[in-house]
Design a protein around this motif. Structure first.
Motif, PDB file in Angstrom:
ATOM      1  N   THR A  35       0.858 -23.758 -44.338  1.00 53.48           N
ATOM      2  CA  THR A  35      -0.125 -22.934 -43.626  1.00 53.48           C
ATOM      3  C   THR A  35      -1.464 -23.657 -43.613  1.00 53.48           C
ATOM      4  O   THR A  35      -1.972 -24.068 -44.655  1.00 53.48           O
ATOM      5  N   GLU A  36      -2.021 -23.821 -42.428  1.00 56.30           N
ATOM      6  CA  GLU A  36      -3.330 -24.451 -42.274  1.00 56.30           C
ATOM      7  C   GLU A  36      -4.282 -23.413 -41.688  1.00 56.30           C
ATOM      8  O   GLU A  36      -4.093 -22.964 -40.561  1.00 56.30           O
ATOM      9  N   HIS A  37      -5.281 -23.033 -42.474  1.00 55.69           N
ATOM     10  CA  HIS A  37      -6.170 -21.951 -42.068  1.00 55.69           C
ATOM     11  C   HIS A  37      -7.562 -22.492 -41.766  1.00 55.69           C
ATOM     12  O   HIS A  37      -8.224 -23.068 -42.629  1.00 55.69           O
ATOM     13  N   LEU A  38      -7.993 -22.328 -40.522  1.00 55.62           N
ATOM     14  CA  LEU A  38      -9.316 -22.762 -40.096  1.00 55.62           C
ATOM     15  C   LEU A  38     -10.289 -21.586 -40.145  1.00 55.62           C
ATOM     16  O   LEU A  38      -9.878 -20.420 -40.157  1.00 55.62           O
ATOM     17  N   GLU A  39     -11.580 -21.897 -40.147  1.00 56.45           N
ATOM     18  CA  GLU A  39     -12.610 -20.863 -40.187  1.00 56.45           C
ATOM     19  C   GLU A  39     -13.698 -21.163 -39.170  1.00 56.45           C
ATOM     20  O   GLU A  39     -14.090 -22.329 -39.004  1.00 56.45           O
ATOM     21  N   ALA A  40     -14.183 -20.115 -38.540  1.00 55.73           N
ATOM     22  CA  ALA A  40     -15.211 -20.277 -37.497  1.00 55.73           C
ATOM     23  C   ALA A  40     -16.625 -20.078 -38.031  1.00 55.73           C
ATOM     24  O   ALA A  40     -17.589 -20.137 -37.270  1.00 55.73           O
ATOM     25  N   LYS A  41     -16.769 -19.884 -39.325  1.00 56.53           N
ATOM     26  CA  LYS A  41     -18.074 -19.504 -39.876  1.00 56.53           C
ATOM     27  C   LYS A  41     -19.148 -20.559 -39.624  1.00 56.53           C
ATOM     28  O   LYS A  41     -20.317 -20.216 -39.376  1.00 56.53           O
ATOM     29  N   ASN A  42     -18.799 -21.853 -39.667  1.00 51.48           N
ATOM     30  CA  ASN A  42     -19.812 -22.882 -39.414  1.00 51.48           C
ATOM     31  C   ASN A  42     -20.290 -22.849 -37.960  1.00 51.48           C
ATOM     32  O   ASN A  42     -21.471 -23.104 -37.677  1.00 51.48           O
ATOM     33  N   ILE A  43     -19.369 -22.542 -37.053  1.00 54.86           N
ATOM     34  CA  ILE A  43     -19.727 -22.454 -35.632  1.00 54.86           C
ATOM     35  C   ILE A  43     -20.682 -21.285 -35.400  1.00 54.86           C
ATOM     36  O   ILE A  43     -21.714 -21.418 -34.723  1.00 54.86           O
ATOM     37  N   PHE A  44     -20.359 -20.131 -35.981  1.00 58.44           N
ATOM     38  CA  PHE A  44     -21.228 -18.959 -35.843  1.00 58.44           C
ATOM     39  C   PHE A  44     -22.576 -19.194 -36.525  1.00 58.44           C
ATOM     40  O   PHE A  44     -23.630 -18.794 -36.015  1.00 58.44           O
ATOM     41  N   ALA A  45     -22.543 -19.830 -37.693  1.00 58.30           N
ATOM     42  CA  ALA A  45     -23.786 -20.064 -38.433  1.00 58.30           C
ATOM     43  C   ALA A  45     -24.737 -20.948 -37.634  1.00 58.30           C
ATOM     44  O   ALA A  45     -25.948 -20.689 -37.582  1.00 58.30           O
ATOM     45  N   GLY A  46     -24.205 -21.992 -37.013  1.00 59.94           N
ATOM     46  CA  GLY A  46     -25.051 -22.866 -36.207  1.00 59.94           C
ATOM     47  C   GLY A  46     -25.759 -22.113 -35.096  1.00 59.94           C
ATOM     48  O   GLY A  46     -26.942 -22.366 -34.803  1.00 59.94           O
ATOM     49  N   TYR A  47     -25.047 -21.179 -34.486  1.00 60.77           N
ATOM     50  CA  TYR A  47     -25.631 -20.396 -33.397  1.00 60.77           C
ATOM     51  C   TYR A  47     -26.787 -19.532 -33.907  1.00 60.77           C
ATOM     52  O   TYR A  47     -27.875 -19.500 -33.309  1.00 60.77           O
ATOM     53  N   PHE A  48     -26.569 -18.840 -35.023  1.00 62.50           N
ATOM     54  CA  PHE A  48     -27.593 -17.917 -35.507  1.00 62.50           C
ATOM     55  C   PHE A  48     -28.748 -18.635 -36.194  1.00 62.50           C
ATOM     56  O   PHE A  48     -29.886 -18.142 -36.176  1.00 62.50           O
ATOM     57  N   ARG A  58     -34.634 -18.790 -36.277  1.00 62.14           N
ATOM     58  CA  ARG A  58     -35.357 -19.762 -37.108  1.00 62.14           C
ATOM     59  C   ARG A  58     -36.471 -19.128 -37.932  1.00 62.14           C
ATOM     60  O   ARG A  58     -36.646 -19.445 -39.104  1.00 62.14           O
ATOM     61  N   ASP A  59     -37.235 -18.245 -37.333  1.00 63.80           N
ATOM     62  CA  ASP A  59     -38.423 -17.692 -38.001  1.00 63.80           C
ATOM     63  C   ASP A  59     -38.333 -16.178 -38.189  1.00 63.80           C
ATOM     64  O   ASP A  59     -39.361 -15.505 -38.305  1.00 63.80           O
ATOM     65  N   LYS A  60     -37.109 -15.660 -38.231  1.00 69.18           N
ATOM     66  CA  LYS A  60     -36.947 -14.209 -38.349  1.00 69.18           C
ATOM     67  C   LYS A  60     -36.201 -13.844 -39.630  1.00 69.18           C
ATOM     68  O   LYS A  60     -35.480 -14.650 -40.208  1.00 69.18           O
ATOM     69  N   GLU A  61     -36.397 -12.614 -40.039  1.00 67.96           N
ATOM     70  CA  GLU A  61     -35.726 -12.107 -41.231  1.00 67.96           C
ATOM     71  C   GLU A  61     -34.280 -11.730 -40.891  1.00 67.96           C
ATOM     72  O   GLU A  61     -34.034 -11.022 -39.897  1.00 67.96           O
ATOM     73  N   ILE A  62     -33.335 -12.205 -41.700  1.00 71.43           N
ATOM     74  CA  ILE A  62     -31.912 -11.996 -41.430  1.00 71.43           C
ATOM     75  C   ILE A  62     -31.258 -11.294 -42.615  1.00 71.43           C
ATOM     76  O   ILE A  62     -31.619 -11.528 -43.775  1.00 71.43           O
ATOM     77  N   ALA A  63     -30.289 -10.454 -42.312  1.00 75.44           N
ATOM     78  CA  ALA A  63     -29.395  -9.892 -43.327  1.00 75.44           C
ATOM     79  C   ALA A  63     -27.975  -9.994 -42.785  1.00 75.44           C
ATOM     80  O   ALA A  63     -27.753  -9.892 -41.577  1.00 75.44           O
ATOM     81  N   LYS A  72     -27.992 -21.714 -47.183  1.00 81.41           N
ATOM     82  CA  LYS A  72     -28.015 -23.153 -47.458  1.00 81.41           C
ATOM     83  C   LYS A  72     -28.833 -23.910 -46.422  1.00 81.41           C
ATOM     84  O   LYS A  72     -29.603 -24.821 -46.760  1.00 81.41           O
ATOM     85  N   HIS A  73     -28.687 -23.536 -45.166  1.00 82.65           N
ATOM     86  CA  HIS A  73     -29.328 -24.297 -44.095  1.00 82.65           C
ATOM     87  C   HIS A  73     -30.696 -23.743 -43.689  1.00 82.65           C
ATOM     88  O   HIS A  73     -31.483 -24.448 -43.060  1.00 82.65           O
ATOM     89  N   SER A  74     -30.969 -22.499 -44.041  1.00 85.44           N
ATOM     90  CA  SER A  74     -32.276 -21.928 -43.708  1.00 85.44           C
ATOM     91  C   SER A  74     -33.273 -22.073 -44.854  1.00 85.44           C
ATOM     92  O   SER A  74     -34.483 -22.004 -44.631  1.00 85.44           O
ATOM     93  N   GLY A  75     -32.740 -22.261 -46.069  1.00 83.80           N
ATOM     94  CA  GLY A  75     -33.619 -22.348 -47.231  1.00 83.80           C
ATOM     95  C   GLY A  75     -34.180 -21.010 -47.659  1.00 83.80           C
ATOM     96  O   GLY A  75     -35.083 -20.939 -48.504  1.00 83.80           O
ATOM     97  N   LYS A  76     -33.654 -19.930 -47.106  1.00 86.05           N
ATOM     98  CA  LYS A  76     -34.121 -18.582 -47.433  1.00 86.05           C
ATOM     99  C   LYS A  76     -33.059 -17.828 -48.227  1.00 86.05           C
ATOM    100  O   LYS A  76     -31.866 -18.074 -48.086  1.00 86.05           O
ATOM    101  N   SER A  77     -33.508 -16.896 -49.035  1.00 88.29           N
ATOM    102  CA  SER A  77     -32.593 -15.990 -49.728  1.00 88.29           C
ATOM    103  C   SER A  77     -32.311 -14.805 -48.805  1.00 88.29           C
ATOM    104  O   SER A  77     -33.232 -14.111 -48.372  1.00 88.29           O
ATOM    105  N   LEU A  78     -31.029 -14.598 -48.493  1.00 88.50           N
ATOM    106  CA  LEU A  78     -30.652 -13.560 -47.527  1.00 88.50           C
ATOM    107  C   LEU A  78     -29.848 -12.464 -48.207  1.00 88.50           C
ATOM    108  O   LEU A  78     -28.954 -12.750 -49.012  1.00 88.50           O
ATOM    109  N   PRO A  79     -30.129 -11.215 -47.890  1.00 92.50           N
ATOM    110  CA  PRO A  79     -29.395 -10.114 -48.516  1.00 92.50           C
ATOM    111  C   PRO A  79     -27.998  -9.929 -47.916  1.00 92.50           C
ATOM    112  O   PRO A  79     -27.772 -10.209 -46.739  1.00 92.50           O
ATOM    113  N   LEU A  80     -27.080  -9.472 -48.750  1.00102.69           N
ATOM    114  CA  LEU A  80     -25.742  -9.086 -48.309  1.00102.69           C
ATOM    115  C   LEU A  80     -25.686  -7.562 -48.275  1.00102.69           C
ATOM    116  O   LEU A  80     -25.933  -6.897 -49.285  1.00102.69           O
TER     117      LEU A  80
END
Length: 323
Positions: free
Chosen positions: A144-157, A162-167, A188-196
């Motif tokens: 089983t080879e499982h891919l993930e789209a999270k990096n693609i979505f992360a790049g978009y957002f 860039r300068d907005k608050e995200i959760a 990791k890429h924004s350098g900000k602490s983001l809430p879950l």
């Protein structure tokens, strides 16, 4: 290496072939008057590594069960024609949500699907963002080879906010790990602490309830992430709860957009500003207003690179690193 795409996934297959700089291999799919069909490769597959692309969803060309049956029959035909190895590339895997017994004598359908694939002789299954990864891996006895789209979505957002608050929000407890993994990439890429943020969700006899939210969304652009959007009711419920607690805007993200007949009406609600999906399932837009809110990000390049690495013995771990 030979790559086939059955007709239901021809467009997606052509995207993958384009990324690989090859042509899809020829095959035949023939319909008979009594509803039966046959399919076969039209090129020599003997001693070849064969990749067969088919996303297992319902649509204009047939039901989910029909798409599954067509894929199984084609795999078997390729196996009988002496292919060296057969990898099925299934961007959306049907019945993946039925991975355990929730009521007495319930079926565990994902395991039955796995047994069907193994019976016709596949060596490997490649998919993306399956509903329950552990259940998927345990159901199949082949590779089983499982891919993930999270990096693609992360790049978009990351570009969008860039300068907005995200959760980042999971619309239920079952999706917490998925949401947290996505949050960590953004951090990791924004350098900000983001809430879950976590939304309470309970389902009984098709009725969804629960409205508690864990975490602070006030003043935030909330990204609700899930593996699948069907009717959209879960996303809309979570979005309205966030806005009621002071969120600036809400965005819905899911790899697979199966969009039921009710999705147009539900997802057109102004509570959700934008819906970001992949092209794992051909887009069906049941409502014109919904079309204006949809952003489609292609996962075909990711699948193409995975196929290339599988064939050449490359690393999929490196491919999926959070870079």
């Amino acid at each position: 290496m030979l790559v086939f795409a059955l007709e239901n996934s021809r467009e997606f297959g052509e995207k993958i072939a384009g990324e690989l700089d090859i042509a899809l291999s020829d095959h035949e799919e023939r319909e008979f008057e009594d509803g039966e069909h046959k399919s076969r490769p039209l090129v020599n597959v003997r001693n070849q590594d064969v990749f067969i692309i088919q996303s297992l969803h319902g649509g204009r060309q047939g039901s989910v069960n029909d798409m599954l049956c067509r894929l199984l029959f084609f795999v078997a035909a390729v196996k009988d024609a002496s292919a060296k190895s057969i990898s099925v590339v299934v961007p959306y895997l049907c019945y993946a949500r039925k991975d355990r017994r929730t009521k007495a004598r319930d079926p565990v359908t994902i395991r039955y699907v796995a047994q069907l694939f193994e019976a016709v002789g596949i060596d490997r299954i490649v998919n993306i963002d399956v509903h329950n990864l552990q259940a998927f891996q345990n159901a199949f006895r082949c590779i089983t080879e499982h891919l993930e789209a999270k990096n693609i979505f992360a790049g978009y957002f990351l570009e969008k906010f860039r300068d907005k608050e995200i959760a980042v929000m999971s619309p239920d407890f079952g999706g917490v790990k998925r949401a947290d993994d996505f949050r960590k990439i953004l951090e990791k890429h924004s350098g900000k602490s983001l809430p879950l943020i976590i939304m309470e969700k309970m389902r009984s006899k098709g009725v969804i309830s629960g409205d508690a939210i864990v975490g602070d969304v006030k003043g935030k652009n909330v990204i609700i992430i899930d593996d699948l959007i069907a009717s959209g009711s879960t996303m809309l419920r979570a979005a309205k709860a966030c806005l009621n607690l002071g969120a600036d805007a809400v965005y819905a993200v899911a790899t697979h957009a199966s969009f039921s007949s009710r999705a147009g009406e539900i997802l057109s609600d102004d509570a959700i500003r934008e819906i970001v999906i992949s092209d794992s399932i051909p887009l069906k837009l049941p409502h014109s207003k919904l079309q204006q809110k949809i952003k489609v990000l292609s996962v075909a390049p990711l699948f193409a690179e995975a196929i290339k690495r599988i064939h050449a013995g490359g690393s999929l771990v490196d491919l999926l690193k959070d870079e």
